[in-house]
Design a protein around this motif. Structure first.
Motif, PDB file in Angstrom:
ATOM      1  N   LEU A 201     -44.909  12.542 -61.438  1.00 20.16           N
ATOM      2  CA  LEU A 201     -45.753  13.218 -60.453  1.00 20.16           C
ATOM      3  C   LEU A 201     -45.177  14.575 -60.059  1.00 20.16           C
ATOM      4  O   LEU A 201     -45.931  15.535 -59.830  1.00 20.16           O
ATOM      5  N   MET A 202     -43.849  14.677 -59.973  1.00 19.48           N
ATOM      6  CA  MET A 202     -43.246  15.975 -59.670  1.00 19.48           C
ATOM      7  C   MET A 202     -43.515  16.968 -60.791  1.00 19.48           C
ATOM      8  O   MET A 202     -43.808  18.146 -60.542  1.00 19.48           O
ATOM      9  N   GLU A 203     -43.425  16.501 -62.036  1.00 21.65           N
ATOM     10  CA  GLU A 203     -43.742  17.381 -63.164  1.00 21.65           C
ATOM     11  C   GLU A 203     -45.222  17.769 -63.152  1.00 21.65           C
ATOM     12  O   GLU A 203     -45.579  18.891 -63.509  1.00 21.65           O
ATOM     13  N   THR A 204     -46.084  16.846 -62.750  1.00 23.44           N
ATOM     14  CA  THR A 204     -47.517  17.138 -62.671  1.00 23.44           C
ATOM     15  C   THR A 204     -47.793  18.212 -61.624  1.00 23.44           C
ATOM     16  O   THR A 204     -48.551  19.159 -61.869  1.00 23.44           O
ATOM     17  N   LEU A 205     -47.180  18.067 -60.450  1.00 23.68           N
ATOM     18  CA  LEU A 205     -47.381  19.052 -59.398  1.00 23.68           C
ATOM     19  C   LEU A 205     -46.823  20.422 -59.795  1.00 23.68           C
ATOM     20  O   LEU A 205     -47.362  21.454 -59.401  1.00 23.68           O
ATOM     21  N   ALA A 206     -45.746  20.427 -60.584  1.00 28.07           N
ATOM     22  CA  ALA A 206     -45.108  21.686 -60.972  1.00 28.07           C
ATOM     23  C   ALA A 206     -45.740  22.317 -62.204  1.00 28.07           C
ATOM     24  O   ALA A 206     -45.442  23.471 -62.512  1.00 28.07           O
ATOM     25  N   ASP A 207     -46.595  21.582 -62.920  1.00 30.15           N
ATOM     26  CA  ASP A 207     -47.120  22.096 -64.190  1.00 30.15           C
ATOM     27  C   ASP A 207     -47.998  23.327 -63.967  1.00 30.15           C
ATOM     28  O   ASP A 207     -48.822  23.372 -63.059  1.00 30.15           O
ATOM     29  N   PHE A 208     -47.791  24.295 -64.829  1.00 26.61           N
ATOM     30  CA  PHE A 208     -48.611  25.509 -64.798  1.00 26.61           C
ATOM     31  C   PHE A 208     -49.332  25.738 -66.120  1.00 26.61           C
ATOM     32  O   PHE A 208     -50.514  26.054 -66.151  1.00 26.61           O
ATOM     33  N   GLY A 209     -48.599  25.585 -67.228  1.00 28.11           N
ATOM     34  CA  GLY A 209     -49.158  25.940 -68.529  1.00 28.11           C
ATOM     35  C   GLY A 209     -50.340  25.084 -68.940  1.00 28.11           C
ATOM     36  O   GLY A 209     -51.369  25.603 -69.402  1.00 28.11           O
ATOM     37  N   ALA A 210     -50.228  23.764 -68.775  1.00 28.67           N
ATOM     38  CA  ALA A 210     -51.300  22.868 -69.222  1.00 28.67           C
ATOM     39  C   ALA A 210     -52.577  23.087 -68.417  1.00 28.67           C
ATOM     40  O   ALA A 210     -53.678  23.177 -68.981  1.00 28.67           O
ATOM     41  N   VAL A 211     -52.468  23.178 -67.099  1.00 27.66           N
ATOM     42  CA  VAL A 211     -53.662  23.365 -66.275  1.00 27.66           C
ATOM     43  C   VAL A 211     -54.272  24.740 -66.512  1.00 27.66           C
ATOM     44  O   VAL A 211     -55.488  24.917 -66.414  1.00 27.66           O
ATOM     45  N   ALA A 212     -53.421  25.740 -66.857  1.00 28.98           N
ATOM     46  CA  ALA A 212     -53.954  27.067 -67.170  1.00 28.98           C
ATOM     47  C   ALA A 212     -54.768  27.028 -68.461  1.00 28.98           C
ATOM     48  O   ALA A 212     -55.814  27.692 -68.567  1.00 28.98           O
ATOM     49  N   VAL A 213     -54.320  26.283 -69.462  1.00 24.65           N
ATOM     50  CA  VAL A 213     -55.064  26.156 -70.718  1.00 24.65           C
ATOM     51  C   VAL A 213     -56.437  25.533 -70.468  1.00 24.65           C
ATOM     52  O   VAL A 213     -57.448  25.942 -71.064  1.00 24.65           O
ATOM     53  N   PHE A 214     -56.500  24.566 -69.580  1.00 22.86           N
ATOM     54  CA  PHE A 214     -57.762  23.879 -69.288  1.00 22.86           C
ATOM     55  C   PHE A 214     -58.601  24.606 -68.238  1.00 22.86           C
ATOM     56  O   PHE A 214     -59.677  24.113 -67.869  1.00 22.86           O
ATOM     57  N   ASN A 215     -58.110  25.749 -67.732  1.00 24.35           N
ATOM     58  CA  ASN A 215     -58.785  26.461 -66.638  1.00 24.35           C
ATOM     59  C   ASN A 215     -59.028  25.540 -65.446  1.00 24.35           C
ATOM     60  O   ASN A 215     -60.083  25.561 -64.808  1.00 24.35           O
ATOM     61  N   PHE A 216     -58.053  24.706 -65.184  1.00 26.06           N
ATOM     62  CA  PHE A 216     -58.130  23.732 -64.097  1.00 26.06           C
ATOM     63  C   PHE A 216     -57.219  24.223 -62.980  1.00 26.06           C
ATOM     64  O   PHE A 216     -56.008  24.162 -63.084  1.00 26.06           O
ATOM     65  N   ASP A 217     -57.817  24.744 -61.922  1.00 27.14           N
ATOM     66  CA  ASP A 217     -57.039  25.379 -60.864  1.00 27.14           C
ATOM     67  C   ASP A 217     -56.352  24.353 -59.971  1.00 27.14           C
ATOM     68  O   ASP A 217     -56.985  23.429 -59.448  1.00 27.14           O
ATOM     69  N   THR A 218     -55.034  24.532 -59.814  1.00 32.32           N
ATOM     70  CA  THR A 218     -54.236  23.738 -58.882  1.00 32.32           C
ATOM     71  C   THR A 218     -53.383  24.701 -58.066  1.00 32.32           C
ATOM     72  O   THR A 218     -53.542  25.923 -58.164  1.00 32.32           O
ATOM     73  N   PHE A 219     -52.457  24.166 -57.283  1.00 30.14           N
ATOM     74  CA  PHE A 219     -51.628  25.042 -56.460  1.00 30.14           C
ATOM     75  C   PHE A 219     -50.763  25.964 -57.314  1.00 30.14           C
ATOM     76  O   PHE A 219     -50.499  27.104 -56.922  1.00 30.14           O
ATOM     77  N   THR A 220     -50.293  25.485 -58.455  1.00 29.54           N
ATOM     78  CA  THR A 220     -49.439  26.338 -59.277  1.00 29.54           C
ATOM     79  C   THR A 220     -50.207  27.538 -59.820  1.00 29.54           C
ATOM     80  O   THR A 220     -49.689  28.655 -59.833  1.00 29.54           O
ATOM     81  N   THR A 221     -51.428  27.340 -60.285  1.00 35.15           N
ATOM     82  CA  THR A 221     -52.219  28.481 -60.770  1.00 35.15           C
ATOM     83  C   THR A 221     -52.610  29.393 -59.621  1.00 35.15           C
ATOM     84  O   THR A 221     -52.699  30.619 -59.785  1.00 35.15           O
ATOM     85  N   ALA A 222     -52.841  28.815 -58.433  1.00 38.38           N
ATOM     86  CA  ALA A 222     -53.194  29.640 -57.277  1.00 38.38           C
ATOM     87  C   ALA A 222     -52.031  30.531 -56.862  1.00 38.38           C
ATOM     88  O   ALA A 222     -52.232  31.682 -56.457  1.00 38.38           O
ATOM     89  N   ILE A 223     -50.797  30.029 -56.981  1.00 40.17           N
ATOM     90  CA  ILE A 223     -49.630  30.846 -56.657  1.00 40.17           C
ATOM     91  C   ILE A 223     -49.572  32.062 -57.574  1.00 40.17           C
ATOM     92  O   ILE A 223     -49.369  33.199 -57.127  1.00 40.17           O
ATOM     93  N   TYR A 224     -49.762  31.833 -58.860  1.00 48.92           N
ATOM     94  CA  TYR A 224     -49.722  32.924 -59.837  1.00 48.92           C
ATOM     95  C   TYR A 224     -50.837  33.941 -59.574  1.00 48.92           C
ATOM     96  O   TYR A 224     -50.605  35.160 -59.569  1.00 48.92           O
ATOM     97  N   LYS A 225     -52.056  33.452 -59.312  1.00 50.78           N
ATOM     98  CA  LYS A 225     -53.184  34.349 -59.094  1.00 50.78           C
ATOM     99  C   LYS A 225     -53.059  35.115 -57.773  1.00 50.78           C
ATOM    100  O   LYS A 225     -53.455  36.285 -57.680  1.00 50.78           O
ATOM    101  N   THR A 226     -52.507  34.457 -56.760  1.00 42.62           N
ATOM    102  CA  THR A 226     -52.326  35.140 -55.478  1.00 42.62           C
ATOM    103  C   THR A 226     -51.297  36.250 -55.599  1.00 42.62           C
ATOM    104  O   THR A 226     -51.456  37.338 -55.018  1.00 42.62           O
ATOM    105  N   TRP A 227     -50.237  35.991 -56.359  1.00 48.16           N
ATOM    106  CA  TRP A 227     -49.195  37.003 -56.542  1.00 48.16           C
ATOM    107  C   TRP A 227     -49.717  38.181 -57.360  1.00 48.16           C
ATOM    108  O   TRP A 227     -49.625  39.331 -56.956  1.00 48.16           O
ATOM    109  N   TYR A 228     -50.297  37.882 -58.517  1.00 49.31           N
ATOM    110  CA  TYR A 228     -50.703  38.954 -59.422  1.00 49.31           C
ATOM    111  C   TYR A 228     -52.133  39.434 -59.183  1.00 49.31           C
ATOM    112  O   TYR A 228     -52.503  40.508 -59.644  1.00 49.31           O
ATOM    113  N   GLY A 229     -52.962  38.641 -58.490  1.00 50.16           N
ATOM    114  CA  GLY A 229     -54.326  39.050 -58.203  1.00 50.16           C
ATOM    115  C   GLY A 229     -54.456  39.796 -56.890  1.00 50.16           C
ATOM    116  O   GLY A 229     -55.058  40.866 -56.820  1.00 50.16           O
TER     117      GLY A 229
END
Length: 539
Positions: A201-229
């Motif tokens: 579950l910790m690895e799931t919460l920390a995952d960025f690459g897999a959810v990015a490939v699926f275009n499935f937004d989670t907190f990790t992708t939101a962190i990246y988009k908030t920083w760079y967007g």
């Protein structure tokens, strides 16, 4: 050892513990100023969906890894069926495949334009429609296939350690194998299963690459988009603090669910208990073989196909520089992390006071911090130091007055150190515990002390554990995507970053070369883990 000599070991554990606590303090301080416009936008457009997606993902992966890991561990450790001996170790091989690699292979194979659906339309007509691959179910299946080995490995060890007395007693009392599993084996293995589930579950919460490939937004992708967007490091840090809160809740839940566990005093079993025949044996072989096929064989074969079709043409000077950057980062991080972990292990052994034990425990908490959380917290801290210390000091000395810490190699190596210190500490602490105190005491009595004692006595005995620790850290750094992606210095692209860039553009075949390299390197510690496991159970 005298109190004066013990105090010499105090600075290092407390310094490393402070480095681990730095991200936590930065996350708390980040709430001092809140950008209400960005948060209002996030709440109106993304935050409820992010929260829902994350909860669904955690629940789905949690159920999946437990069902898969426990069922496979039960079959391979207690039952005999065709293929069990090689499936027993082969089911650990998916450890070597990063989640984002399996994700883009899964999408590339099963997407509408992929080979599976294209072939199916040729055979059964153009009207055939498959379920959409880039879906919640799709990302859950991929993460389950990647993370089930955490539960499988720990549950398997727990089942093997239970001995045969309890299970045979259950059978004498008239319990069927299924009843004995539910009433005896599973309750006793619950702490190990819970620990494996928490890791998954910790690895799931920390995952960025897999959810990015699926275009499935989670907190990790939101962190990246908030920083760079939005170019808002503080808002990204506040999102990271919410993610860290979720990780802490997982750890707390695992500790509460574990309860007070009493290890079995029985001797481990040397052979299986249930001999399966007929359709039961065929079903067991088919189930284990299907998981191994989907989680390892098919992805590796597809990567080889893509490599031959397109990836081999990318073997140029740029790719060689990617390999050089990746190996340099992995080597430097492994060297620094193992050195610090070894000093911590010696501090705990030579000065086993309560403050040092507490400081070492805090220093090992960094593995629970997702890479994205570490990235934003360290960069926020270094941004503050650059603005208020480095730039004014540089300008005062007549320099260019530019930031030096933000985006530096030092910042990335610090993130690796905090993240993977626990990975290196485990093998080193175990190796050091096996060295009897009488051995260095005898060496001191013969006049061998100080650095000579370390290089002549300790280091040769610690060498296997040191190599294991360095290899584990090296491979984890190679596969780490969020921290590397967010913090790498300009021009320091790595294999993981290359995979992200190619998959973001849908270039599955061009992503095969760096992905295949990561998988092959990742097999090294997995093979070592398999060999050690085989020695422990006497195979």
């Amino acid at each position: 050892m005298s109190h004066h000599l013990q105090r010499r070991w105090y600075p290092l554990p407390f310094l490393v513990a402070a480095l681990v606590l730095l991200p936590l303090s930065v996350l708390l301080l980040s709430w001092g100023s809140v950008d209400t416009e960005i948060w209002a936008h996030l709440w109106d457009t993304q935050l409820p969906r992010l929260l829902g997606n994350t909860l669904v993902l955690v629940a789905g992966v949690g159920v999946g890894v437990v069902l898969l890991g426990v069922s496979l561990a039960w079959l391979t450790s207690l039952c005999e069926f065709p293929g069990r001996r090689w499936l027993d170790w082969a089911l650990m091989l998916p450890f070597a495949i990063p989640a984002y690699v399996l994700a883009f292979v899964f999408v590339g194979l099963l997407d509408f334009a992929g080979p599976v659906q294209s072939l199916a339309r040729e055979w059964f007509g153009s009207g055939l429609r498959f379920p959409r691959v880039r879906s919640t179910g799709g990302v859950i299946v991929v993460l389950v296939l990647v993370f089930y080995p955490y539960v499988y490995l720990l549950a398997r060890s727990a089942f093997l350690a239970q001995g045969k007395g309890l299970m045979e007693a259950a059978r004498v009392l008239g319990q069927t194998p299924w009843q004995a599993f539910w009433r005896v084996a599973l309750p006793m293995a619950r702490p190990a299963i819970g620990a494996g589930l928490a890791l998954a579950l910790m690895e799931t919460l920390a995952d960025f690459g897999a959810v990015a490939v699926f275009n499935f937004d989670t907190f990790t992708t939101a962190i990246y988009k908030t920083w760079y967007g939005f170019y808002s490091l503080s808002s990204a840090t506040q999102l990271a603090s919410l993610l860290l809160l979720a990780v802490m809740l997982v750890l707390y839940g695992e500790r509460r669910a574990r309860g007070i566990s009493r290890p079995s005093s029985e001797r481990p079993r040397g052979r299986v208990l249930y001999q399966l025949h007929g359709w039961k044996a065929a079903a067991a072989s088919a189930w284990c073989g299907l998981v191994f096929l989907c989680a390892f064989v098919i992805p590796v074969l597809q990567l080889l196909v893509w490599f031959w079709q397109r990836g081999r043409f990318d073997l140029d000077e740029r790719y060689l520089s990617l390999i050089l950057h990746t190996l340099s980062l992995g080597g430097l991080a492994a060297l620094i992390t193992v050195a610090v972990a070894m000093l911590l292990a010696f501090a705990r052994r030579l000065a086993p006071t309560r403050p040092i034990r507490s400081a070492v425990g805090l220093a090992n908490l960094g593995y629970a911090l997702p890479g994205s959380v570490l990235a934003v917290s360290i960069m926020l801290a270094f941004s503050f130091l650059d603005r208020h210390l480095v730039i004014p000091l540089s300008a005062w000395l007549g320099g260019a007055g530019k930031p030096l810490l933000l985006g530096s190699l030092f910042a990335l190596l610090l993130a690796y150190l905090v993240r993977f210190l626990a990975v290196a500490y485990g093998p080193l602490e175990s190796s050091l515990a096996r060295i009897r105190p009488s051995l260095p005491e005898a060496s001191r009595s013969l006049g061998v002390g100080g650095p000579r004692l370390f290089f002549s006595v300790y280091l040769p005995l610690l060498l296997p554990g040191t190599l294991s620790a360095a290899l584990l850290v090296f491979v984890d750094v190679l596969k780490e995507m969020p921290a590397t992606l967010l913090m790498r210095p300009f021009g320091w692209d790595t294999l993981a970053v290359r995979v992200f860039e190619m998959t973001s553009e849908g270039e599955w075949a061009r992503a095969a070369l760096p992905a295949l390299t990561l998988v092959l390197v990742g097999l090294l510690p997995v093979i070592g883990l398999i060999r050690r496991s085989a020695r422990q159970i006497g195979h």
